[in-house]
Design a protein around this motif. Structure first.
Motif, PDB file in Angstrom:
ATOM      1  N   ARG A  75      64.826  21.930  38.802  1.00 35.49           N
ATOM      2  CA  ARG A  75      65.501  23.231  38.843  1.00 35.49           C
ATOM      3  C   ARG A  75      65.876  22.833  40.524  1.00 35.49           C
ATOM      4  O   ARG A  75      66.519  23.331  40.962  1.00 35.49           O
ATOM      5  CB  ARG A  75      63.932  23.831  39.115  1.00 35.49           C
ATOM      6  CG  ARG A  75      63.281  25.106  38.299  1.00 35.49           C
ATOM      7  CD  ARG A  75      62.166  25.124  38.101  1.00 35.49           C
ATOM      8  NE  ARG A  75      61.464  24.520  38.807  1.00 35.49           N
ATOM      9  CZ  ARG A  75      59.996  24.863  39.224  1.00 35.49           C
ATOM     10  NH1 ARG A  75      59.295  25.717  38.358  1.00 35.49           N
ATOM     11  NH2 ARG A  75      59.030  24.010  38.936  1.00 35.49           N
ATOM     12  N   SER A  76      65.698  21.402  41.014  1.00 35.04           N
ATOM     13  CA  SER A  76      66.019  21.413  41.708  1.00 35.04           C
ATOM     14  C   SER A  76      67.926  20.560  42.127  1.00 35.04           C
ATOM     15  O   SER A  76      68.084  19.955  43.083  1.00 35.04           O
ATOM     16  CB  SER A  76      64.922  19.642  43.101  1.00 35.04           C
ATOM     17  OG  SER A  76      65.043  18.822  42.376  1.00 35.04           O
ATOM     18  N   CYS A  77      67.822  20.308  40.640  1.00 35.70           N
ATOM     19  CA  CYS A  77      68.843  20.174  40.527  1.00 35.70           C
ATOM     20  C   CYS A  77      70.429  20.175  41.208  1.00 35.70           C
ATOM     21  O   CYS A  77      70.502  21.623  40.568  1.00 35.70           O
ATOM     22  CB  CYS A  77      69.130  19.513  39.027  1.00 35.70           C
ATOM     23  SG  CYS A  77      68.352  17.893  38.534  1.00 35.70           S
ATOM     24  N   GLU A  78      71.325  19.679  42.123  1.00 39.96           N
ATOM     25  CA  GLU A  78      72.128  20.718  42.637  1.00 39.96           C
ATOM     26  C   GLU A  78      73.982  20.567  42.735  1.00 39.96           C
ATOM     27  O   GLU A  78      74.013  18.822  42.390  1.00 39.96           O
ATOM     28  CB  GLU A  78      72.137  21.195  43.725  1.00 39.96           C
ATOM     29  CG  GLU A  78      71.059  22.157  44.151  1.00 39.96           C
ATOM     30  CD  GLU A  78      70.674  22.333  45.184  1.00 39.96           C
ATOM     31  OE1 GLU A  78      71.033  21.172  46.362  1.00 39.96           O
ATOM     32  OE2 GLU A  78      69.755  23.116  45.690  1.00 39.96           O
ATOM     33  N   THR A  79      74.304  20.913  41.772  1.00 39.93           N
ATOM     34  CA  THR A  79      76.101  20.158  41.826  1.00 39.93           C
ATOM     35  C   THR A  79      76.836  20.675  42.750  1.00 39.93           C
ATOM     36  O   THR A  79      77.653  20.105  43.090  1.00 39.93           O
ATOM     37  CB  THR A  79      76.766  20.646  40.868  1.00 39.93           C
ATOM     38  OG1 THR A  79      77.254  21.823  40.848  1.00 39.93           O
ATOM     39  CG2 THR A  79      75.719  19.951  39.387  1.00 39.93           C
ATOM     40  N   GLY A  80      77.040  21.036  44.370  1.00 41.21           N
ATOM     41  CA  GLY A  80      77.639  22.106  44.911  1.00 41.21           C
ATOM     42  C   GLY A  80      78.026  23.109  44.818  1.00 41.21           C
ATOM     43  O   GLY A  80      78.759  23.962  45.982  1.00 41.21           O
TER      44      GLY A  80
END
Length: 221
Positions: A75-80
């Motif tokens: 859930r902490s994965c971010e792509t911008g």
């Protein structure tokens, strides 16, 4: 007397050679796992900072083996891009059902000897198990390792002796039970490059993050 000294010396050598456990836990989220996708219409980099675990080895005697565990909060994965993050969480990661992924580091994949120092040499192959999306997959991955004895320099990062772990691996999403919907195949590749870089410490870091003191609110008059 000689026998007593021999036993003391033998015990000291054994204790010194015991594997050390390095905790991968950085509250300032400087450890990193990233997934890089190169699709026909889009390149995407998803960075995930919420990960924790440990690795156990003897930096002076790698032949004594290696083991460890790592948990990643997907859930902490971010792509911008907030819209793209939401799409990935619902369509690809399925975070409501699979919020975390876990890795178990089992052993060296090949005979490994020698010791570690501050320089990252050639990667060492390890066997690990990846548990995600209800599947357990066995993988062989290359690990680059470097070891730092505690000093004023290293304490700026974390307390204790430090072990830096770095890895790059190409992974097919189908291997871990992830299928890409037809409408996303032009913007998300079926294979991703996984990049991992973290520092483990032989001492547990503080549970609280010490931040500089900010400006104090003005007193009421």
């Amino acid at each position: 007397m000689i026998l007593r000294l021999f036993l003391i010396f033998t015990f000291a050598i054994s204790a010194w050679a015991d594997p050390a456990r390095f905790q991968i836990k950085d509250l300032t989220q400087r450890n990193l796992m990233a997934f890089i996708s190169e699709a026909p219409l889009e390149k995407m980099i998803a960075q995930c900072h919420l990960l924790r675990g440990w690795i156990e080895l003897d930096p002076q005697s790698l032949e004594s083996g290696i083991k460890g565990e790592l948990e990643l909060d997907v859930r902490s994965c971010e792509t911008g891009s907030g819209i793209r993050d939401l799409l990935l969480q619902e369509k690809i990661w399925e975070v409501k059902q699979y919020p975390t992924a876990s890795l178990t580091l089992n052993k060296w994949a090949k005979e490994t000897k020698g010791s570690l120092n501050e320089k990252m040499d050639q990667p060492h192959s390890v066997e690990l198990s990846l548990n995600y999306h209800g599947k357990t997959v066995s993988l062989e991955v290359p690990l680059k390792l470097s070891y730092f004895v505690e000093s004023d320099k290293t304490r700026n990062r974390l307390p204790g002796n430090l072990l830096r772990i770095s890895c790059e691996k190409t992974l097919a999403l189908s291997e871990v039970g992830i299928s890409i919907p037809d409408e996303l195949k032009s913007t998300l590749s079926s294979k991703v490059d996984v990049v991992f870089d973290a520092v483990g410490a032989s001492k547990l870091p503080n549970e609280k993050i010490l931040l500089p003191e900010g400006p104090k609110p003005k007193e009421r008059t």
